[in-house]
Enzyme design. Sequence first.
Site, mmCIF file in Angstrom:
data_model
loop_
_atom_site.group_PDB
_atom_site.id
_atom_site.type_symbol
_atom_site.label_atom_id
_atom_site.label_comp_id
_atom_site.label_asym_id
_atom_site.label_seq_id
_atom_site.Cartn_x
_atom_site.Cartn_y
_atom_site.Cartn_z
ATOM 1 N NE ARG A 88 -2.973 0.223 3.145
ATOM 2 C CZ ARG A 88 -2.375 0.465 4.429
ATOM 3 N NH1 ARG A 88 -1.864 1.507 4.829
ATOM 4 N NH2 ARG A 88 -2.520 -0.534 5.386
ATOM 5 C CE1 TYR B 111 -18.822 10.962 -14.060
ATOM 6 C CE2 TYR B 111 -17.337 10.806 -12.294
ATOM 7 C CZ TYR B 111 -18.281 10.152 -13.073
ATOM 8 O OH TYR B 111 -18.738 8.927 -12.910
ATOM 9 C CG ASP C 35 -10.421 16.433 -13.857
ATOM 10 O OD1 ASP C 35 -9.886 15.961 -14.788
ATOM 11 O OD2 ASP C 35 -11.531 15.972 -12.979
ATOM 12 C CE LYS D 292 -13.508 8.118 -17.926
ATOM 13 N NZ LYS D 292 -13.374 8.618 -16.757
HETATM 14 N N1 LCS Z 1 -12.748 13.655 -13.907
HETATM 15 C C1 LCS Z 1 -13.194 13.775 -15.116
HETATM 16 C C2 LCS Z 1 -13.281 15.008 -16.006
HETATM 17 C C3 LCS Z 1 -14.105 12.631 -15.525
HETATM 18 O O1 LCS Z 1 -14.602 12.477 -16.573
HETATM 19 C C4 LCS Z 1 -14.192 11.383 -14.501
HETATM 20 C C5 LCS Z 1 -15.044 10.104 -14.934
HETATM 21 C C6 LCS Z 1 -13.634 11.292 -13.322
HETATM 22 C C7 LCS Z 1 -12.736 12.580 -12.937
HETATM 23 C C8 LCS Z 1 -13.761 10.262 -12.327
HETATM 24 O O2 LCS Z 1 -12.782 9.388 -12.688
HETATM 25 P P1 LCS Z 1 -13.228 7.600 -12.492
HETATM 26 O O3 LCS Z 1 -13.147 7.599 -10.892
HETATM 27 O O4 LCS Z 1 -14.250 7.393 -13.100
HETATM 28 O O5 LCS Z 1 -11.728 7.072 -12.823
HETATM 29 N N2 LCS Z 1 -15.889 10.530 -16.126
HETATM 30 C C9 LCS Z 1 -16.628 9.690 -16.612
HETATM 31 C C10 LCS Z 1 -17.590 10.033 -17.710
HETATM 32 O O6 LCS Z 1 -17.745 10.849 -18.412
HETATM 33 N N3 LCS Z 1 -18.116 8.823 -18.304
HETATM 34 O O7 LCS Z 1 -18.038 7.660 -17.198
HETATM 35 C C11 LCS Z 1 -16.940 8.180 -16.224
#
Ligand code: LCS
Length: 386
Positions: free
Chosen positions: A55, A107, A179, A204
């Site tokens: 961890r 998001y 972000d 992504k």
């Molecule tokens: N920041 C942005 C800009 C995102 O689009 C997402 C997820 C996150 C943070 C969160 O990240 P994760 O925990 O999912 O790795 N966006 C998503 C979307 O637009 N569709 O499904 C997930």
Amino acid sequence: MSETRPDDRFDTLAVHAGQAPEATTGAIMPPIFQTSTYVQPAIAEPLGGIYDYARVANPTREALERNLAALEGGSHGLAFASGLSAIECVIKRLSAGDHVVSEENTYGGTTRMFSRVLEKLGVAFTYVDTRDPEAVAAAITPATRLVHVETPTNPMMRLCDIAAVAEIAHAAGALLMVDNTFASPYNQRPLELGADLVVHSTTKYLNGHSDVIGGALIVRDQELFDDLAFVRKSTGAVPGPMDAWLTLRGTKTLHLRMQRHNASGQRIAEWLEAHPKVDRVVYPGLPSHPQHELARRQMSGFTGMISVDVGTLDRARGLVEHTRLFQLAESLGGVESLISVPARMTHASVPAERRERMGVTDGLVRLSVGIEDADDLIADLSRALD
Ligand code: LCS
């Protein structure tokens, strides 16, 4: 021996940064250290001074972290189990009574975490339209410790002037977190514009192959890194070594993938803007985007993310349920093209009144343009729109 130098360019860093051939065999790829613990030669004397428990430290994860730090121009990276857990780590560094100013069109899951999970612990959030730096300045209070922006935003492609907002945050003694998930470091490097922290959903563009959930923080300050590393080790949202390894495999081709995402995104946005059945196209690379000038100043490419308004939920359904290559799914930034209706999917947890105000209507369709042949993608959209 592959060792990068500070003056190596982005494409070279993407392939090499953070990695060296493995010492005992010369294996060119970093091994997947699939282990939970490490044998210590003497009590509390872990090898390397840090390898006592996975961890806390894992060499596969560290290779990814060095690579991400190099791509963002930071000094340190921290990998997480998800994008949300990376953002959460930054908030957990704060105390009850502290205040955060956040972009209102993040998001949907980010807003949900802030308003339904973290606010209960005593951290206060104010949501503003960070396209307007003055709105950020007006929302700052003596308790503000952090300004959190997303640029471009998900899904309205609002842009925040990072340099201007960094100045406002710093004047108030607050940190700026950006972000950078939608832009990727290939197109935008917030630390160079004054941000203190960059956060990614590596799920992504960075991983790019839709096979891992992951997140990352990148910083340029040792003390901030030490603080965040302490919170992560104390709370535990680390990625497994296999996921770290897959993400590192993804970043090796980030530059090539982004070139295609950028080129096809621009072409398809222009094609959509000329289509009679599309009311509005939102894409920072189009002169019709209200912040096109800022986009050109702050970004070097405009990605494969496009939002289009087709008017009604029925027409949105007609489009997203009839494409063949653009598949109906949440997420974005992978090699394959995806299509979604944010109001009913990724942003369903955002209150309806706020969604409407931001333009996240039932007729808004979000495209993640992949790296397939652009002519095939246009033919696919053309058939579905007709
Ligand atoms: N920041 C942005 C800009 C995102 O689009 C997402 C997820 C996150 C943070 C969160 O990240 P994760 O925990 O999912 O790795 N966006 C998503 C979307 O637009 N569709 O499904 C997930």
